[in-house]
Enzyme design. Sequence first.
Site, short mmCIF file in Angstrom:
data_model
loop_
_atom_site.label_atom_id
_atom_site.label_comp_id
_atom_site.label_asym_id
_atom_site.label_seq_id
_atom_site.Cartn_x
_atom_site.Cartn_y
_atom_site.Cartn_z
N HIS A 488 0.83 -1.21 0.00
CA HIS A 488 0.00 0.00 0.00
C HIS A 488 0.87 1.26 0.00
O HIS A 488 0.72 2.13 -0.87
CB HIS A 488 -0.91 -0.02 1.23
CG HIS A 488 -1.81 1.16 1.34
ND1 HIS A 488 -3.15 1.12 1.04
CD2 HIS A 488 -1.56 2.45 1.73
CE1 HIS A 488 -3.69 2.31 1.23
NE2 HIS A 488 -2.74 3.14 1.66
N GLU A 489 1.76 1.35 0.97
CA GLU A 489 2.58 2.56 1.07
C GLU A 489 3.54 2.68 -0.11
O GLU A 489 3.85 3.79 -0.56
CB GLU A 489 3.34 2.58 2.39
CG GLU A 489 2.45 2.56 3.63
CD GLU A 489 1.40 3.65 3.65
OE1 GLU A 489 1.60 4.70 3.00
OE2 GLU A 489 0.35 3.45 4.29
N HIS A 492 1.88 4.46 -2.89
CA HIS A 492 2.00 5.92 -2.74
C HIS A 492 3.38 6.38 -3.19
O HIS A 492 3.52 7.43 -3.83
CB HIS A 492 1.80 6.31 -1.27
CG HIS A 492 0.39 6.30 -0.80
ND1 HIS A 492 -0.63 6.94 -1.47
CD2 HIS A 492 -0.19 5.73 0.30
CE1 HIS A 492 -1.77 6.78 -0.81
NE2 HIS A 492 -1.53 6.04 0.26
N HIS A 495 3.65 6.68 -6.84
CA HIS A 495 2.92 7.86 -7.28
C HIS A 495 3.81 9.10 -7.17
O HIS A 495 3.82 9.97 -8.06
CB HIS A 495 1.67 8.02 -6.41
CG HIS A 495 0.58 8.82 -7.03
ND1 HIS A 495 -0.59 9.13 -6.36
CD2 HIS A 495 0.46 9.41 -8.25
CE1 HIS A 495 -1.37 9.84 -7.14
NE2 HIS A 495 -0.75 10.04 -8.29
#
Length: 698
Positions: A488-489, A492, A495
Site C-alpha cells: 500500500h505505502e 503511494h 505515485h
Amino acid sequence: MRKTTFMAAIILLVASCGKTEQNPLLSSFDTPHQTPPFDKIKAEHYEPAFDVAIEEAKKEVEQIASSKENPTFENTIVALDNIGEKMNAISGIFFNLNACLTDSLMQDIAQNVSPKLTSFSHTIYMNPQLFERVKQVHEQKATLNLNPEQAMLLENTWKAFIDGGANLEGADRERFKEISIELGKLSLTFDKNELAETNAFELHVTDEKDLSGLPEGAKEMAAMTAKQRGKEGWIFTLHYPSMGPLMKYADNRTLREKMYRANSTRAYKDNEYNNEEVVKKITALRLEKAKLMGYPTYANYALTDRMANTPEIVNNFIDELHEASYPYALKDKKEVEDFARKAGLKGELQRWDWSYYSNKLMQEKYALDDEMLKPYFKLENVQKGVFDLATRLYGITFKEVNNIPLYHPEVKTYEVYDNDGSFLAVLYTDFFPRESKGGGAWMTQFRGQKIVNGKDQRPLVSLVMNFTKPTDTKPSLLTFNEVTTFLHEFGHALHGMFSKCTYGSTSMDGVSRDFVELPSQFMENFALEKEWLDTWAVHYQTGEKIPQEYIDKIKKSSNFQAGYASDRQLSFGMVDMAWHTITEPVTEPLVDFEQRAMGKTEIMPLVKGSAFSPAFGHIFAGGYAAGYYGYKWAEVLDADAFSLFKQNGIFDKATAESFRRNVLEKGASENPMTLYKRFRGQEPTVDALLERSGLKNL
C-alpha cells in the site's frame, strides 16, 4: 521554550565563522541529490530558519503583488506556485521528522512555528492586490490557450484564494485568520496527546502462564521490551506489532480485555491528554470557518475539489456499501459467536474476543494462520519482492546507498533509476516502531517533484512503517497484513517517484483525497497473486518456496469476514462525515455523538468508556477531514483498475505503462476522473469491488 527572535536568527546566519555555526537549513544542501543534511541539522536550527525563510517568502509575495506589469499566467500564477522554496523545504524536513522522530522540544517548536506558517498563508490569500491579479488572469482563462495542467493550476490557484478567505472583509477576515491559526495548534495538540497516551501504557506480565497461546516470537519481543525498560518478565505496548499478537493469540481473556480497553480509551481518560474537548473545538472551528465562507457545513466546504464533491454523494456512497455489507457483517458475527460458544466462551462475545476467536475460526476453516506464513515473509525478502515487482512492471531499479545523511540509524536510503537509466528519486525506508514515532504507516516526501528553472527536480520519498521488529533470535517476520501494508505505502511512493509534472501544486501533493488512495490500494492486489508470491516468498531458514497450498489458502481466505471488515471501515467514514456535517457545535458527550453516527453499523456490545474519535488522527491531525470515505471510494477504483491487469496479465507491460502514463505520472495535473477513464476506458462501478469482496448475492 524560549522563543528565538528574528534578529537572533539573522545573527545566527551571519556569524558563520567564529563560535556560531551557520544554520544548515539556510544553506544549499551540499549532499547527494541535495538531500537534507540530517547529520548537521539540530532542533535549535528549525525556528530561526523558519523565521528567515518566511520573511524571504513575504518579500516574494510583495514583489508579485506590487508588480507594474499586467498580470499574466507566468508572472502571477506560476510565480505564486514558486513562492517560498526555502520555507517549503524546511517544512518538508521539520514536519516529517516531527511525525517519526519527535520529542517535547520538537513538539514545542511545532506549536511555535505552525501559527507563523498559517499567518504567512494569509499574506498570500488575503492580499487584495494579489487577489486582483489572480482574478484578472482567471477572467481571461478562455483566451489564454492553456494546456490541461496549466488550466488546472489556474483553477486551483483561483480556488485556493477563494477558500483562503480572499473575498472576506473586516471582522470576518480577522476571524478567519484566528480560526486558521487555532486549528493548526489544535491539530498538533491532538497528535501530541495521542502519542503520549500510546507511549504511556504498558501491560506488564510476570507470570509466564498468562502468556498461554502466544507465539514464541511475540513472547520474545515482549521479553526484549521488558529488558529494554529494566524490568523482569514481559511487556506489551499499544504499538500494533506488540498489541496485535496479544489480541489474536492470548488465551488469557483478562489480558485481552485490559489491552482492548487501554487502546480504545487512548486520549479519552481523565487526564491532561484527553482529546474530547480538542475534538469538539476542532469541529466547531471548522464549522465556523465553513460558515464564514458561505457553506452550511465543513464537509460542503472541503469536498468542492473531490471526485465526490458533496456530502450527499459521499453519504449515498457510504449507505450503498453499508446496505451491501451489513447482512454479511451480521453473518460473520454469528459465525464467530457460534464458534466461540462451541469453544467454551461463556456469556456474550465481546470486542476483545473478536480477533482471538476469529483467528481460531480461520484456522479451522482454512488451516491458515499468520504464524504459518510469517517465516515466508522475512522483511528483507518482502522488500526485494516489492522492489522487483516495480522493476517487472515499470523497469525501474533500486540501489542501496550509504552516502546520504540519515535522521535515524534504522533508516536506509536507495537511489531509484528509471528504465532508461536516468535518476528517478531517492527513497528512504524507516520500518520499525519507536516511542518518538507515531503509529500506523505512511508515505511522505522531503521534497516533491516539479520543474525548477527548466530542470526536473526529482523527489525525495520516504516510507515510514511500524513493522514487527527483529528479536535476538529471529529477523523481522511480517504478518500478511504487514505485507499488504508495505504494498500500500509503496504504491503511494510510486505515485510520488513517477510524478512528471511542471508545477509543485499539480504534482502528487495536490491529488484529491479520494483519488490519492488509488495507486496505493491498487498495489495491495498483488499480495493475493501466486505469480508474484512465487517470485520471492521463501522460508527464511530453509529457503523453501512458500507451498502452493498456503497460497491457495490465502486466496480462499481473502474474503474471510469481508462483510465485518467493510462495515467497520464504513463506520469510520460515517463518524468523519457526522463530525463535518454538524450545523451547530457539539455539546453532548462525545461517545453519544459517535454512537448516533455509526450506530447502524454496530454488531458488538458497546464498551463503556471507549471512544474512537480522540485517537482518530486521520481526520483531526492528518488531513482527511470529510475525506475518510476516500479509502472505500478508492477501493472501487482499484478493484476496477486491477481487473484490467487480470484480463491482460498481472505483469503486462503495456497495461502497466498505461497506468503509469495516465495515473502515476500525472499527479493533480488533470481532473482525476479524466485520468482514470483515459487509463481504463470507462468510469468505475461498485460492482467490481462487491464481486472481489464476495459481497454479492447473499
